[in-house]
Design an enzyme around this catalytic site. Structure first.
Site, PDB file in Angstrom:
ATOM      1  N   ASP A 185      30.190  35.181  39.679  1.00  0.00           N
ATOM      2  CA  ASP A 185      30.729  34.667  38.410  1.00  0.00           C
ATOM      3  C   ASP A 185      29.662  34.671  37.305  1.00  0.00           C
ATOM      4  OD1 ASP A 185      32.770  33.781  36.784  1.00  0.00           O
ATOM      5  OD2 ASP A 185      32.896  31.773  37.617  1.00  0.00           O
ATOM      6  N   ASP A 186      28.879  33.598  37.218  1.00  0.00           N
ATOM      7  CA  ASP A 186      27.812  33.467  36.201  1.00  0.00           C
ATOM      8  C   ASP A 186      26.537  33.010  36.904  1.00  0.00           C
ATOM      9  OD1 ASP A 186      29.546  33.730  33.641  1.00  0.00           O
ATOM     10  OD2 ASP A 186      30.572  32.205  34.824  1.00  0.00           O
TER      11      ASP A 186
ATOM     12  N   HIS B 145      41.664  35.907  35.107  1.00  0.00           N
ATOM     13  CA  HIS B 145      41.305  34.646  35.750  1.00  0.00           C
ATOM     14  C   HIS B 145      42.588  33.822  35.857  1.00  0.00           C
ATOM     15  CE1 HIS B 145      37.236  35.762  34.824  1.00  0.00           C
ATOM     16  NE2 HIS B 145      36.722  34.589  35.121  1.00  0.00           N
TER      17      HIS B 145
ATOM     18  N   HIS C  36      30.346  38.024  35.132  1.00  0.00           N
ATOM     19  CA  HIS C  36      30.291  38.086  33.664  1.00  0.00           C
ATOM     20  C   HIS C  36      28.864  38.456  33.293  1.00  0.00           C
ATOM     21  CE1 HIS C  36      34.186  35.900  33.260  1.00  0.00           C
ATOM     22  NE2 HIS C  36      33.806  35.408  34.429  1.00  0.00           N
TER      23      HIS C  36
ATOM     24  N   HIS D  91      33.495  40.099  40.410  1.00  0.00           N
ATOM     25  CA  HIS D  91      33.717  39.003  39.449  1.00  0.00           C
ATOM     26  C   HIS D  91      32.357  38.542  38.954  1.00  0.00           C
ATOM     27  CE1 HIS D  91      36.061  35.041  38.478  1.00  0.00           C
ATOM     28  NE2 HIS D  91      35.078  35.252  37.611  1.00  0.00           N
TER      29      HIS D  91
ATOM     30  N   GLU E 229      41.917  28.844  38.724  1.00  0.00           N
ATOM     31  CA  GLU E 229      40.551  28.315  38.833  1.00  0.00           C
ATOM     32  C   GLU E 229      40.648  26.799  38.624  1.00  0.00           C
ATOM     33  OE1 GLU E 229      37.873  29.513  35.671  1.00  0.00           O
ATOM     34  OE2 GLU E 229      36.081  28.884  36.790  1.00  0.00           O
TER      35      GLU E 229
HETATM   36  N1  ADE Z   1      33.762  32.868  31.475  1.00  0.00           N
HETATM   37  C1  ADE Z   1      32.642  32.963  32.185  1.00  0.00           C
HETATM   38  N2  ADE Z   1      32.799  32.365  33.370  1.00  0.00           N
HETATM   39  C2  ADE Z   1      34.064  31.901  33.422  1.00  0.00           C
HETATM   40  C3  ADE Z   1      34.830  31.194  34.386  1.00  0.00           C
HETATM   41  N3  ADE Z   1      34.344  30.842  35.569  1.00  0.00           N
HETATM   42  N4  ADE Z   1      36.092  30.866  34.068  1.00  0.00           N
HETATM   43  C4  ADE Z   1      36.600  31.194  32.890  1.00  0.00           C
HETATM   44  N5  ADE Z   1      35.932  31.843  31.957  1.00  0.00           N
HETATM   45  C5  ADE Z   1      34.668  32.198  32.212  1.00  0.00           C
HETATM   46 ZN    ZN Z   2      34.755  34.253  35.834  1.00  0.00          ZN
END
Ligand code: ADE
Ligand code: ZN
Length: 335
Positions: A272-273, A191, A12, A10, A194
């Protein structure tokens, strides 16, 4: 001490854009950023929820313009991931976030692929690329993007995902495009759970037929759903630092991950990011270990799960070898 071998499922790629690279690309492409320097930009990373993050995230993407920019982005991630013990990565990208700004799809996919194709030799990392649909846009946009990406299906693009603003944009909105993706032989993830409740997870399973849930932390609120996820061995790609930074969870110590493990869910840990949330995947491992008092054997389960949950069916030999590496790993202080 080398970190435990793991898969990242996971991630991006746009979320790996570090402020320093953002400034470098902005300069190269003549883009004006409303921040004086990388430090000032980094200090803007204080989010109140998912949307407040997405607003900045999409704004900063504007520095990504050329094929070389996408290669530089992916190469920087892969080099970092290798130091974090990542041996396999299934990487998301958001085609609509780029084509809507006038960037050619070809520049995005070819740029990313150039770095990914070199990764086994250069970094010891195998990869898969997953295109995500932005769920706050209409399904018509997802369908057009899906068709535009068709030439890349198979070798260059292995699957589809669903990201961006969750609440108010349920999975059912994307039933048609997921049916087409299944017919095209692509892997399916989304996703869910969340910010949205357990019903978002159930819809992703029932309506989209996804094989894996991204996040899924709110599934724990619904015992019947948990029982189903355990029974069907549906993996959940959990992102602890992200959940805290986007205020889905108050603190790391409050994270439901131990309860998810105790329930027998196939949980994995991911970043994630990472450029926005304070750490890459091994920092997530170290953070939960400390805050949740996880044992070495729980960390080993998480690393094993990452390979079990990966889409390595086309290379079972590699999966087996990577699982054996996890089993042979010695934690610091272990004899
Ligand atoms: N795009 C990038 N990170 C995300 C996240 N945590 N949830 C939804 N969309 C995303
Ligand atoms: Zn994500």
């Amino acid at each position: 001490m080398s970190p435990i071998p793991k898969a990242e499922l996971h991630l991006h790629i746009e979320g790996t854009l570090e402020p320093e690279l953002a400034f470098e690309l902005a300069h190269r492409n003549g883009v004006d950023l409303p921040y004086a320097d990388p430090e000032q930009l980094r200090s803007a990373y204080a989010f109140s929820d998912l949307q407040s993050f997405l607003d900045l995230y999409y704004q900063l993407m504007d520095v990504l313009r050329t094929e070389d920019d996408f290669t530089a982005l992916a190469e920087a991630y892969l080099a970092r991931a290798a130091r974090e013990g990542v041996r396999h990565a299934e990487i998301f990208f958001d085609p609509q976030a780029h084509t809507s700004r006038g960037v050619e799809l070809d520049a995005v996919v070819r740029g990313l692929r150039r770095a990914l194709d070199a990764a086994p030799e250069r970094h010891g990392i195998s990869t898969k690329l997953i295109m995500c649909f932005l769920r706050d846009l209409p399904q018509e946009s997802a369908l057009a993007t899906f068709e535009a990406c068709r030439p890349y299906f198979g070798v260059a693009i292995a699957g589809v995902g669903l990201d961006s603003a969750e609440v108010g944009n349920p999975a059912s909105k994307f039933a048609d495009v997921y049916r087409l993706a299944r017919e095209a032989g692509l892997r399916l993830v989304a996703h869910a759970g969340e910010e949205g409740g357990p019903e978002y997870v159930r819809e992703a399973l029932d309506v989209l037929g996804v094989e894996r849930i991204d996040h899924g932390i709110r599934a724990i609120e619904d015992p019947e759903l948990v029982e189903r996820l355990v029974r069907e061995r549906i993996p959940l790609t959990v992102c602890p630092f992200s959940n805290v930074r986007l205020r889905c969870v108050d603190t790391l110590a409050d994270h439901p991950l131990p309860a998810m493990l105790a329930a027998g869910l196939l949980v994995t840990v991911n970043s994630d990011d990472p450029a926005y949330f304070g750490g890459y995947v091994d920092e997530n491992f170290a953070g939960i270990r400390e805050a949740l008092d996880l044992t070495d054997s729980q960390l080993r389960v998480l690393a094993r799960n990452s390979f079990e949950a990966s889409f390595l069916e086309d290379d079972e030999e590699r999966r087996k070898a990577l699982l054996a590496e996890v089993d042979a790993y010695r934690f610091p202080g272990q004899g």
